[in-house]
Scaffold this motif. Structure first.
Motif, mmCIF file in Angstrom:
data_model
loop_
_atom_site.group_PDB
_atom_site.id
_atom_site.type_symbol
_atom_site.label_atom_id
_atom_site.label_comp_id
_atom_site.label_asym_id
_atom_site.label_seq_id
_atom_site.Cartn_x
_atom_site.Cartn_y
_atom_site.Cartn_z
ATOM 1 N N SER A 42 0.832 -1.212 0.000
ATOM 2 C CA SER A 42 0.000 0.000 0.000
ATOM 3 C C SER A 42 0.861 1.254 0.000
ATOM 4 O O SER A 42 0.542 2.242 -0.678
ATOM 5 N N LYS A 43 1.959 1.251 0.749
ATOM 6 C CA LYS A 43 2.831 2.425 0.807
ATOM 7 C C LYS A 43 3.496 2.661 -0.542
ATOM 8 O O LYS A 43 3.548 3.789 -1.034
ATOM 9 N N ARG A 577 0.331 -0.637 9.422
ATOM 10 C CA ARG A 577 0.402 -1.135 8.049
ATOM 11 C C ARG A 577 0.786 -0.086 7.016
ATOM 12 O O ARG A 577 1.633 -0.332 6.143
ATOM 13 N N ASP A 578 0.180 1.102 7.101
ATOM 14 C CA ASP A 578 0.264 2.046 5.991
ATOM 15 C C ASP A 578 1.150 3.255 6.265
ATOM 16 O O ASP A 578 1.176 4.183 5.448
ATOM 17 N N THR A 586 4.873 9.221 4.050
ATOM 18 C CA THR A 586 3.533 8.629 4.005
ATOM 19 C C THR A 586 2.466 9.571 4.539
ATOM 20 O O THR A 586 1.296 9.467 4.155
ATOM 21 N N LEU A 592 -3.411 6.683 2.769
ATOM 22 C CA LEU A 592 -2.650 5.962 3.780
ATOM 23 C C LEU A 592 -3.044 6.371 5.192
ATOM 24 O O LEU A 592 -2.725 5.664 6.158
ATOM 25 N N HIS A 595 -6.490 4.078 7.395
ATOM 26 C CA HIS A 595 -6.529 2.819 8.127
ATOM 27 C C HIS A 595 -6.298 3.006 9.615
ATOM 28 O O HIS A 595 -7.022 2.461 10.450
ATOM 29 N N ALA A 812 -5.922 0.275 1.500
ATOM 30 C CA ALA A 812 -5.345 1.553 1.091
ATOM 31 C C ALA A 812 -4.951 1.554 -0.374
ATOM 32 O O ALA A 812 -4.914 2.607 -1.006
#
Length: 865
Positions: A42-43, A577-578, A586, A592, A595, A812
C-alpha cells in the motif's frame, strides 16, 4: 518511464515511475525486478501521492535565516575544523540513515573515519538491525546474510520470529502466502507476544513472554541434540563451540516462555522433522537488550542441523529500511569499517592506504544512544544528522531534542522542512528526496538495485554526497573527494571491496569496479555472493580465521528494566500497516491515513478493566523517561500485562502522541541496539470533557489542548481532538483557530456542528461534543470534495445528515472502506476472492487480507447465531 527502487522497507521492490510533467508521476511495480515481480504494498502503491514540494526544505538556513550554499558550507566546514582544533576529532559526530543511498553513505563514512579522524558516525539502522550484525559476526566471522528470498518459498517450515511480515514487509508476506497456497503442507510458525496480522496464515502462534526468545531456542537446540539430529559431518568440519552452547541451552528453563507445553512440543516436532527450515527474524528479536544472544540462539539451531546456505533453509534477517544493508556494506555503523572490514589490524591500515586517509580513525566510535548522550553532556560539540529524525525515533526522545538544542554546532541535511529534528538544529541543508536521488541500494537478500531520479532537483536541494564532498574540499581534502558523479563513487566503493581481499572477506564487488558510466546507468539488479547460487555456508567457508562457525553459548536473562509496582505493564512499540517511520513521506497521502488515523494504545481487556479504560478513551502512558497521550483501544491481540503503541507519530502530527518520549533507552551490551520492545509503564485514563473532529482545507494552528492528531484527507486536513477544559471554552478557542486559518462566513449547525462555507464551498467544519463520535471524519469528508454545495447538501451538512458512515479504510491500495467490504459480504461475497472481485480489496499487496478474513469470519458467526 524510469526504473527505480522503492524507498520504504528492506524488501527493495522495483518501481516504474512515469513522470507527468507537472511534478508528479504514476507509480507501478516493476515486473522485471526479482524482489517483487511487479507487486507493491500500500505504501509503495501510494508513492505518487507523496511527491509534492509541500513542507520541503528548499534552501540552506542558519538559525532560521535563508543563506547561500557557500555561506552554509563554509559555516559547516569552519565549525568542524574549529571543533577538532579545540576539542579533538572525537568531539564531532555524524548520525546517518538507511534512507541514504550507498554512494552517500560511502562518502559520509570516508570523510569522518578517514579524514576527520573519528569513528563517531552511527546510523538509524542501529535501531533496526545492529543485533543481527553482531550475531552474524559472532557466528560467521562476518556480517553475512546466508540465504535468499526464494528460500521462504522453497522451505517446508518457515519460522517467523518477532516479525509482523504482513504489515512490515507485505510483498514478502504475499510471496509466502502464495507459496503456502501452492503447497498446503508447508508449515508456518509465528513467534511473537502479540497476535499480529501475520498470524492469519500461521499454523501455529507461540505467544511467548517478551524477552524469552533465548530460552525458547535454547530449548529447541537441546531437544534437537537429544533427538540425535546433530549434523555431525557439518558440525565437526565447519564449527566449534557446540559443547558450551549445549551446556547453556540445557540450563535454560523453557517454562519462562509462558507458552503451553503442547504448543512448544509441536513447534519442536515440526522443526525436527523438516529439513528445509527458514527462520526469519526481525525487530522483535533485534530491538532488545538481549538481541545479539537471541540472534545467536536461533542461528545455533541451524548450525547444529547444518540447515544453512542450501535452498529452502537458513536463518534470515529481514531489515527495516531500504538501504540498511548498503550502510552495513560501507561501514556506516560506528564499530565497523567500509567493505565489511573491522577496526584493528590489518583492516585499519588497509582502508587507510586505499583512501590515502589524512587522519584515519583507529578505534570504534559511539553507538547511537551513547552518541546522543555525549551530545547532551557536551562531550560532542558538533553533530551532523542526515536523512533521519532522531528527535522522534530514538528512545527517550525528549533527551535527544534537549541535546540538539543545546549543542554548539547542530547540522541537519534533510529533504523535509517540518520535522522534529530540523526544528532542533541550527544549520539546515536542503537534500534531495527519493524521486530526485541517484545511486544504489542493497536489500535484505544482498540485492543491489539502482535508484534513478525521475524528477528534477527542486529549489537549491542537493544530493547528500555532493554536500559532503563540498565540505571535504573546504577542509582541504579535495583530491580524495573530487568525484564528478555517483558512478565514480560506486566504482571506488566496489574497488575497495576487492582491495587485498583474495576471498578472505564475504563482500566483494570487484567485478563492478570498472563499470563505465553507461553501464552503471543501465545496471540491472544483482545479488552479490561468492557462489553460483549466491548463498553462503552450505559447505562451510565461514569467515573466522580458522574457517569455522562459532556456536555461541547464550544464557537466558531478563530484560534490563523489569516492571514493578509503579510501572507494572510492558510497553511494546512497532509499526502500523500504511505508515513509514516518522511519516514525513507517508503522511502526505490521504489514503494511507485512513486505516490508522491517529496514534493508538492497545491493552488486553483485563488490564483495561482494571484501569477503567473503554474503547476510544484517551490514555496517558508514563515511564521513567517520559510520557505520551494516545487514543485507547481494547485488544485481545496483546497478552495481559502488556501494551502496544505505534512509533510513527511526531510532534508535527500529534504533539503528545510521540511514544518514543516514554521508551526505555537500555541497549544490548554488544550491539548497542535499544530495547524498543520492553519498557515498564503505567497507563491511566484521562478524563476528557469533550471530543471532536475538525476538517479544514488549510492547516489550523491549534490552541493548547490535551490531545490532538492531524492527518491528510482528500484536499483537506483532518484533526481529531479532545480536552479537559469546558466544552464551551473549547468551542470558542477552536472555532477561532479554524476561522483564522480558513476565513469565511461561520455557520452554526445542529448538535455542536459548525462550518465555514464560502461561495458554496466548505472551507472547514468542526464538530465538538461531550461524547466521542468515531464516525464524524468519514461521514463528513465527502462534503470537502464538493466544489459547490446545493441548498439540500448545505442543509444536510448543517443538520448533521451526512453521507452514511464508510466505516474507515481497510484497503489503502484501492481506497476501499470497511463499509464497502461489509456490503459486499452482505450481498453474497463469501470468500477473499469474491470480496476482491466485488471491491478490489485485497487484490494488490495483500496486507489487508487478514482484516478482510476477520470480517468474513464475523459475518459467518452472525449468520450462525
Amino acid at each position: 518511464m524510469v526504473r527505480t527502487t522503492c524507498p520504504y522497507c528492506g524488501v527493495g521492490c522495483g518501481v516504474v515511475a512515469t513522470p507527468d510533467g507537472q511534478g508528479g508521476a504514476a507509480i507501478q511495480g516493476d515486473a522485471g525486478h526479482p524482489a517483487n515481480r511487479g507487486r507493491l504494498c500500500s505504501k509503495g502503491a501510494a508513492l505518487g501521492e507523496t511527491l509534492s514540494l509541500e513542507d520541503r526544505l528548499l534552501h540552506p538556513e542558519i538559525d532560521g535565516r535563508r543563506v547561500s550554499w557557500d555561506m552554509a558550507l563554509d559555516t559547516v566546514a569552519n565549525g568542524l575544523r574549529d571543533t577538532i582544533e579545540r576539542h579533538g576529532p572525537d568531539a564531532v559526530a555524524f548520525y546517518v540513515s538507511g534512507q541514504l543511498l550507498t554512494e552517500d553513505y560511502y562518502v559520509a563514512n570516508k570523510l569522518i573515519k578517514g579524514f576527520l579522524g573519528t569513528a563517531n558516525i552511527d546510523t538509524n539502522s542501529r535501531l533496526c538491525m545492529a543485533s543481527s550484525v553482531a550475531g552474524h559476526k559472532r557466528a560467521f566471522g562476518s556480517d553475512t546474510v546466508p540465504g535468499l528470498y526464494e528460500d521462504f518459498e522453497l522451505a517446508d517450515l518457515v519460522v517467523l520470529v518477532g516479525s509482523n511480515l504482513a504489515w512490515c514487509h507485505p510483498v514478502l508476506f504475499q510471496r509466502l502466502e502464495a507459496a503456502k497456497r501452492a503447497r498446503p503442507a508447508m508449515k508456518i510458525v509465528v513467534i511473537d507476544p502479540r497476535r499480529t496480522e501475520t498470524c492469519d496464515i500461521a499454523d501455529l502462534h507461540l505467544a511467548l513472554k517478551p524477552g524469552s526468545d533465548v530460552a525458547l531456542f535454547n530449548g529447541l537446540l537441546a531437544e534437537l541434540a537429544h533427538r540425535g539430529l546433530t549434523n555431525k559431518r557439518f558440525v565437526e568440519r565447519h564449527t566449534v563451540g557446540l559443547d558450551d552452547a549445549l551446556i547453556a541451552a540445557r540450563a535454560s528453563g523453557i517454562d519462562t516462555c509462558a507458552v503451553p507445553p503442547t504448543e512448544v512440543a509441536l513447534f519442536f516436532d515440526w522443526f525436527a522433522s523438516r529439513e528445509k527450515v527458514v527462520t526469519l527474524y526481525s525487530q522483535g528479536v533485534n530491538q532488545s537488550s538481549a538481541g545479539v544472544d537471541k540472534v545467536n540462539a536461533l542461528i545455533n539451531c541451524h548450525l547444529l542441523t547444518g540447515r544453512i546456505g542450501r535452498p529452502g533453509m537458513g536463518p534470515f534477517s529481514i531489515t527495516g529500511q531500504p538501504n540498511a544493508m548498503g550502510g552495513r556494506e560501507v561501514g556506516a555503523l560506528s564499530n565497523t569499517l567500509a567493505a565489511h572490514m573491522e577496526f584493528g589490524a590489518p583492516d585499519v591500515d588497509r582502508v587507510g592506504r586505499f583512501w590515502k586517509a589524512a587522519r584515519m580513525a583507529t578505534r570504534p566510535g559511539l553507538k547511537a544512544v551513547d552518541l546522543f548522550e555525549a551530545v547532551r553532556s557536551g562531550r560532542i560539540k558538533a553533530v551532523w544528522i542526515m536523512a533521519t529524525n532522531p528527535v522522534a525515533s530514538m528512545p527517550n526522545a525528549d533527551a535527544v531534542r534537549e541535546a540538539l538544542r543545546n549543542c554548539d554546532l547542530s547540522i541537519v541535511s534533510e529533504a523535509i522542512r517540518a520535522t522534529d529534528t530540523v526544528d532542533a538544529c541550527r544549520i539546515r541543508l536542503p537534500a534531495l528526496a527519493w524521486a530526485e536521488k541517484d545511486g544504489t541500494v542493497t536489500n535484505s537478500e544482498r540485492g543491489i538495485s539502482r535508484q534513478r531520479p525521475f524528477l528534477p532537483a527542486p529549489g537549491e536541494a542537493r544530493q547528500d554526497w555532493w554536500i559532503l564532498s563540498q565540505v571535504a574540499q573546504r577542509l582541504g581534502y579535495g583530491e580524495a573527494f573530487g568525484w564528478t558523479g555517483v558512478a565514480d563513487i560506486f566504482r571506488e566503493h566496489a574497488a575497495l571491496s576487492s582491495f587485498e581481499n583474495e576471498g578472505r572477506r564475504d563482500f566483494d564487488l570487484g567485478t563492478k569496479a570498472n563499470l563505465s558510466d553507461a553501464e552503471y546507468e543501465q545496471l540491472e539488479p544483482f545479488v552479490w555472493g561468492q557462489t553460483k547460487d549466491k548463498r553462503f555456508f552450505a559447505n562451510g567457508g565461514f569467515f573466522h580465521s580458522d574457517g569455522r562457525a562459532r556456536f555461541i553459548a547464550t544464557a537466558s536473562r531478563a530484560p534490563v528494566n523489569a516492571p514493578d509496582e509503579g510501572r507494572p505493564l510492558i510497553l511494546n512499540t512497532g509499526r502500523v500497516r500504511d505508515q513509514w517511520h516518522t511519516m514525513t513521506r507517508t503522511g502526505k497521502s490521504a489514503r494511507l491515513a485512513g486505516h490508522r488515523p491517529e496514534p493508538t494504545l492497545e491493552l488486553h481487556p483485563t488490564d483495561a478493566a482494571l484501569r477503567g479504560l473503554a474503547d476510544g478513551d484517551i490514555a496517558e502512558v508514563t515511564s521513567s523517561w517520559g510520557r505520551s497521550v494516545l487514543r485507547f483501544h481494547v485488544s485481545e491481540a496483546v497478552r495481559a500485562g502488556e501494551a502496544f503503541a505505534p512509533m510513527h507519530w511526531t510532534a508535527q502530527v500529534s504533539r503528545a502522541g510521540r511514544i518514543n518520549a516514554a521508551v526505555n533507552p537500555a541497549v544490548d551490551p554488544i550491539s548497542g541496539q535499544p530495547e524498543l520492545k520492553h519498557t515498564p509503564v503505567e497507563i491511566r485514563r484521562l478524563d476528557m470533557r469533550w471530543h471532536g473532529t475538525i476538517l479544514a482545507r488549510r492547516p489550523v494552528m491549534l490552541p493548547e489542548i490535551s490531545y490532538w492528531a492531524r492527518m491528510r484527507g482528500a484536499g483537506h486536513y483532518a484533526y481529531l481532538v479532545a480536552g479537559v477544559q469546558s466544552l464551551d471554552a473549547a468551542r470558542r478557542a477552536l472555532s477561532a483557530a479554524v476561522r483564522a486559518a480558513n476565513p469565511g462566513p461561520w455557520l452554526d449547525g445542529d448538535a455542536g456542528l459548525g462550518a465555514v462555507i464560502s461561495d458554496g464551498r466548505v472551507e472547514a467544519l468542526m464538530s465538538l461534543g461531550e461524547a466521542r463520535d468515531a464516525t464524524t471524519r468519514d461521514r463528513f469528508a465527502p462534503f470537502m470534495a464538493i466544489d459547490r454545495l446545493t441548498v439540500d447538501q448545505r442543509n444536510e451538512l448543517l443538520h448533521g445528515e451526512a453521507v452514511s458512515d464508510r466505516g474507515g479504510e481497510i484497503c489503502a491500495c484501492f481506497g476501499v472502506s470497511c463499509g464497502a467490504v461489509e456490503n459486499a459480504i452482505a450481498c453474497g461475497a463469501g470468500s477473499l476472492d469474491a470480496v476482491g472481485a466485488a471491491t478490489q480489496a485485497g487484490t494488490n499487496c495483500g496486507s489487508c487480507r487478514p482484516e478482510i478474513r476477520a470480517l468474513l469470519r464475523a459475518a459467518r458467526l452472525k449468520q450462525a447465531a
